[in-house]
Design an enzyme around this catalytic site. Structure first.
Site, PDB file in Angstrom:
ATOM      1  N   ARG A 181      19.176  -6.505  -7.965  1.00 23.25           N
ATOM      2  CA  ARG A 181      18.173  -7.581  -7.913  1.00 23.25           C
ATOM      3  C   ARG A 181      18.429  -8.730  -8.872  1.00 23.25           C
ATOM      4  NH1 ARG A 181      13.112  -3.565  -8.152  1.00 23.25           N
ATOM      5  NH2 ARG A 181      13.157  -2.812  -6.008  1.00 23.25           N
TER       6      ARG A 181
ATOM      7  N   ARG B 255      21.409  17.269   2.435  1.00 23.43           N
ATOM      8  CA  ARG B 255      20.256  18.157   2.626  1.00 23.43           C
ATOM      9  C   ARG B 255      19.539  17.893   3.942  1.00 23.43           C
ATOM     10  NH1 ARG B 255      19.933  16.405  -2.702  1.00 23.43           N
ATOM     11  NH2 ARG B 255      18.725  14.572  -2.119  1.00 23.43           N
TER      12      ARG B 255
ATOM     13  N   GLY C 197       4.519   5.197  -4.532  1.00 20.65           N
ATOM     14  CA  GLY C 197       5.503   4.224  -5.005  1.00 20.65           C
ATOM     15  C   GLY C 197       6.670   4.907  -5.700  1.00 20.65           C
TER      16      GLY C 197
ATOM     17  N   HIS D  44      -0.864  -0.413  -3.949  1.00 20.48           N
ATOM     18  CA  HIS D  44      -1.001  -0.817  -5.346  1.00 20.48           C
ATOM     19  C   HIS D  44      -2.090  -1.892  -5.454  1.00 20.48           C
ATOM     20  CE1 HIS D  44       2.533   1.400  -6.119  1.00 20.48           C
ATOM     21  NE2 HIS D  44       3.404   0.447  -6.379  1.00 20.48           N
TER      22      HIS D  44
ATOM     23  N   CYS E 207       8.023  -3.461  -5.700  1.00 22.05           N
ATOM     24  CA  CYS E 207       6.782  -3.488  -4.906  1.00 22.05           C
ATOM     25  C   CYS E 207       5.650  -4.258  -5.593  1.00 22.05           C
ATOM     26  CB  CYS E 207       6.348  -2.067  -4.566  1.00 22.05           C
ATOM     27  SG  CYS E 207       6.402  -0.929  -5.955  1.00 22.05           S
TER      28      CYS E 207
END
Ligand code: A2P
Length: 333
Positions: free
Chosen positions: A99, A39, A159, A241, A128
């Site tokens: 992770r 795209r 986020g 945050h 985050c």
């Protein structure tokens, strides 16, 4: 040493921030490749005043690439990171795909920079909320082990990706114009509202974001015994945050000791002025890399002096994502 860098997800909220952070930190780039979905192929982005045309991500995109910064979602990482590694690149992956895998370092440079040494092609960038909490809590944990943490988050819409910001802004505009408020990708209206984090709720009753905070912190701190519980909440804030953090330490600790430790902690700025009612706010945390820490006080619900409460705010697109990944890349070059 100058390196060839690729950004995967270059059009996204974090991808765009990679461009800004790489330029600001004067990262030694020989050439930069920008990759996104079909795209976006043919669009361009500016880096250090130069236009770079965005290319479609394919498995052949990584010839000659030495560092690939991935932020295009977990499924894209799973599909394309192996191709990047096979082409000789080191992948710094911002998704949750790798992770928690054994042998994949999960790194916050202020906490466990030594972990990058053991990589086999992929280094994971933590969630985050985890990064922001870890930057503030790790220096305290090092001085006086944290046995248990209770964390409540106030998470910005960006986020969720660039779309989260569009959705909040579209709802704000609709409200101002007296139009019906349309909900698109978030499960609930976010304007004038607060809701439980929009990730799936697991069998243990915790959503994915809350489980990440627990599991990832244990891995980054290399302390599988640290007890953490979290409640992760989305708030109608564009960026940065915030987190309310209650800590139980092994030994008694005072707010002054906490202030002293945090005043010297890398990546932390104390914002704690009760007289002026000045404490961490997402507005002040946005657009910079420090985790603001304040509201530092003794937990009055304990009589043993082992409890501390604090409040932090950090820019989740910068330190919570792009800056942390670029810091990891800096450790590599
Ligand atoms: P695109 O803009 O072409 O869709 P965000 O987290 O802000 O939503 O951004 C996601 C990023 O990941 C965007 O750059 C997006 O590109 C990219 N992306 C999403 N899916 C793919 C895919 N299948 N292949 C390549 N890039 C992707």
């Amino acid at each position: 040493m100058s390196v060839t860098v690729a950004i995967v997800g270059a059009t996204g909220a974090v991808g765009q921030e990679f461009l800004a952070v790489l330029a600001e930190r004067d990262f030694p780039i020989k050439s930069l490749k920008l990759l996104a979905s079909a795209r976006s192929a043919g669009k361009s982005a500016t880096f250090r005043g130069r236009e770079i045309v965005i290319e479609e991500l394919t498995k052949d995109s990584f010839a000659g690439v030495q560092i690939a910064l991935f932020s295009a979602g977990g499924s894209t990482s799973k599909e394309f990171a192996p191709a990047a590694v096979a082409a000789g690149a080191i992948v710094v992956d911002n998704s949750s795909a790798f992770r928690m895998k054994d042998g994949i370092p999960l790194v916050v440079p202020e906490v466990n920079p030594e972990a990058i040494r053991k990589h086999s092609g992929v280094i994971a960038n933590p969630n985050c909320s985890t990064i922001i909490m870890n930057v503030a809590v790790w220096p305290l944990h090092k001085a006086n082990r944290v046995k248990r943490a209770v964390v409540s988050t106030y998470q910005a819409v960006s986020g969720a990706g660039a779309w989260g910001l569009y959705e909040l802004e579209a709802q704000q505009r609709a409200f101002a114009a007296g139009q019906p408020i349309v909900k698109e990708k978030f499960p609930h209206q976010i304007f004038n509202n607060v809701f439980s984090h929009n990730s799936a709720v697991a069998a243990n009753g915790y959503n994915e974001e809350e489980n990440k905070l627990v599991q990832e912190t244990r891995k980054i701190f290399n302390d599988p015994r640290i007890m953490i519980t979290g409640t992760c909440v989305r708030v109608p804030i564009p960026r940065a945050h915030s987190e309310s953090i209650n800590l139980e330490f092994e030994r008694p600790i005072t707010p002054d000791q906490v202030r002293q430790i945090l005043s010297k902690a890398p990546g932390v700025k104390i914002v704690d002025d009760p007289a002026a009612n000045m404490f961490p706010m997402p507005l002040d945390a946005s657009g910079q890399d420090l985790v603001l820490a304040g509201r530092i006080r003794q937990d009055i619900s304990r009589e043993d002096g082992r409890g501390i409460d604090l409040f932090v705010s950090g820019d989740q697109i910068r330190k919570g994502a792009a800056t942390n990944a670029v810091q990891i890349a800096e450790l590599l070059v």
